[in-house]
Design a protein around this motif. Structure first.
Motif, PDB file in Angstrom:
ATOM      1  N   LEU A  15       0.827  -1.204   0.000  1.00  0.00           N
ATOM      2  CA  LEU A  15       0.000   0.000   0.000  1.00  0.00           C
ATOM      3  C   LEU A  15       0.860   1.253   0.000  1.00  0.00           C
ATOM      4  N   PHE A  18       2.147   1.751  -3.461  1.00  0.00           N
ATOM      5  CA  PHE A  18       1.104   2.259  -4.346  1.00  0.00           C
ATOM      6  C   PHE A  18       0.813   3.734  -4.061  1.00  0.00           C
ATOM      7  N   ASP A  19       0.725   4.094  -2.784  1.00  0.00           N
ATOM      8  CA  ASP A  19       0.415   5.479  -2.425  1.00  0.00           C
ATOM      9  C   ASP A  19       1.482   6.442  -2.946  1.00  0.00           C
ATOM     10  N   ARG A  22       1.092   6.713  -6.693  1.00  0.00           N
ATOM     11  CA  ARG A  22      -0.083   7.507  -7.025  1.00  0.00           C
ATOM     12  C   ARG A  22       0.183   8.993  -6.813  1.00  0.00           C
ATOM     13  N   ILE A 173      -9.892   4.286  -8.371  1.00  0.00           N
ATOM     14  CA  ILE A 173      -8.678   3.931  -7.648  1.00  0.00           C
ATOM     15  C   ILE A 173      -8.888   4.081  -6.147  1.00  0.00           C
ATOM     16  N   ASP A 174      -9.595   5.127  -5.718  1.00  0.00           N
ATOM     17  CA  ASP A 174      -9.889   5.318  -4.289  1.00  0.00           C
ATOM     18  C   ASP A 174     -10.651   4.123  -3.736  1.00  0.00           C
ATOM     19  N   TRP A 176     -10.820   1.041  -4.985  1.00  0.00           N
ATOM     20  CA  TRP A 176      -9.960  -0.148  -5.011  1.00  0.00           C
ATOM     21  C   TRP A 176      -8.981  -0.136  -3.848  1.00  0.00           C
ATOM     22  N   ARG A 177      -8.323   0.986  -3.646  1.00  0.00           N
ATOM     23  CA  ARG A 177      -7.315   1.077  -2.590  1.00  0.00           C
ATOM     24  C   ARG A 177      -7.952   0.907  -1.204  1.00  0.00           C
ATOM     25  N   GLU A 178      -9.116   1.498  -1.000  1.00  0.00           N
ATOM     26  CA  GLU A 178      -9.805   1.387   0.283  1.00  0.00           C
ATOM     27  C   GLU A 178     -10.148  -0.063   0.608  1.00  0.00           C
ATOM     28  N   ASN A 214       0.240  -3.157  -8.591  1.00  0.00           N
ATOM     29  CA  ASN A 214       1.170  -2.046  -8.381  1.00  0.00           C
ATOM     30  C   ASN A 214       2.099  -1.880  -9.584  1.00  0.00           C
TER      31      ASN A 214
END
Length: 239
Positions: A15, A18-19, A22, A173-174, A176-178, A214
């Motif tokens: 994560l 990825f963050d 992003r 994307i928000d 998915w990431r959540e 990723n």
């Protein structure tokens, strides 16, 4: 586990990676306009186009605009992955089905010796790369956290508007990431936790799927960043 506020567990590392990617991507995409979004730097580009104007045999999308997609094949960059699939015991017929090719093509790849010749892949526009990412992540979400029934090719209404495309993309994307952030250690190790049908997800532990997501995000965003550099430096442009 955390060390001075930094997560060191598998999911935390993925994560964080990825963050950071992003964050860099959002900075690099600032100010993207429609002309640049659809810019074709060379002849024969793949892009998004109005239905009926696509230049590829498998272009797809649910609305007026579709994304170019060519005939199925196994690219040279994936020969090693095919070899790993076969070495793990996956039947050749299943590998062929995963790649949407014939058994003969898989056997040809497995029989190949030496370094493969580089693929003659098409140049793709920023619009294509963003649409491809959007389609992939929409499908990943649907077939992991959603109803697992909708065709990934019908999930994204492609648009020639850069601003609208980015707005829709970051919202997806928000989400998915959540949801990825809620996955447990047991689920990370679960083979088939993602059932995304266009790839090996059903045969892989989910931690590998997230790592692959990723990689997909990072390499396409790097390509988009380069295209933006080339757009600014194109002939006839001041500065």
């Amino acid at each position: 586990m955390e060390i001075e506020g930094v997560r060191t567990d598998r999911l935390g590392l993925l994560l964080d990676q990825f963050d950071q990617a992003r964050e860099m991507a959002q900075v690099r995409l600032a100010g993207l306009g429609d002309e640049e979004f659809l810019w074709e730097p060379v002849a024969g580009c793949w892009s998004i186009r109005r239905r009926g104007e696509a230049v590829t045999p498998r272009a797809y999308g649910p609305g007026e605009w579709v994304i170019d997609k060519g005939a199925p094949d196994i690219p040279a960059s994936e020969y090693a992955e095919v070899a790993r699939q076969a070495a793990s015991g996956m039947p050749v017929a299943k590998i062929a089905d995963d790649w949407s090719v014939g058994v003969e093509r898989v056997e040809e790849v497995l029989a190949h010796t030496g370094p493969p010749e580089p693929d003659a892949t098409p140049v793709t526009t920023i619009a294509w790369r963003l649409a491809h990412l959007h389609s992939c992540f929409a499908g990943q979400w649907e077939w992991t956290f959603g109803e697992r029934r909708r065709d990934p090719r019908e999930l994204v209404d492609f648009t020639p508007s850069a601003a609208l495309a980015l707005e829709r993309f970051w919202a997806l994307i928000d989400r998915w990431r959540e949801d990825v952030a809620t996955v447990t250690e047991e689920q990370l190790d679960t083979v088939g936790f993602s059932q995304y049908p266009y790839g090996s997800d059903p045969d892989d532990p989910y931690v590998g799927v997230v790592a692959g997501d990723n990689l997909e995000f990072i390499h396409h965003m790097a390509e988009i960043a380069l295209l933006r550099d080339l757009w600014r430096a194109r002939p006839g442009t001041a500065g």
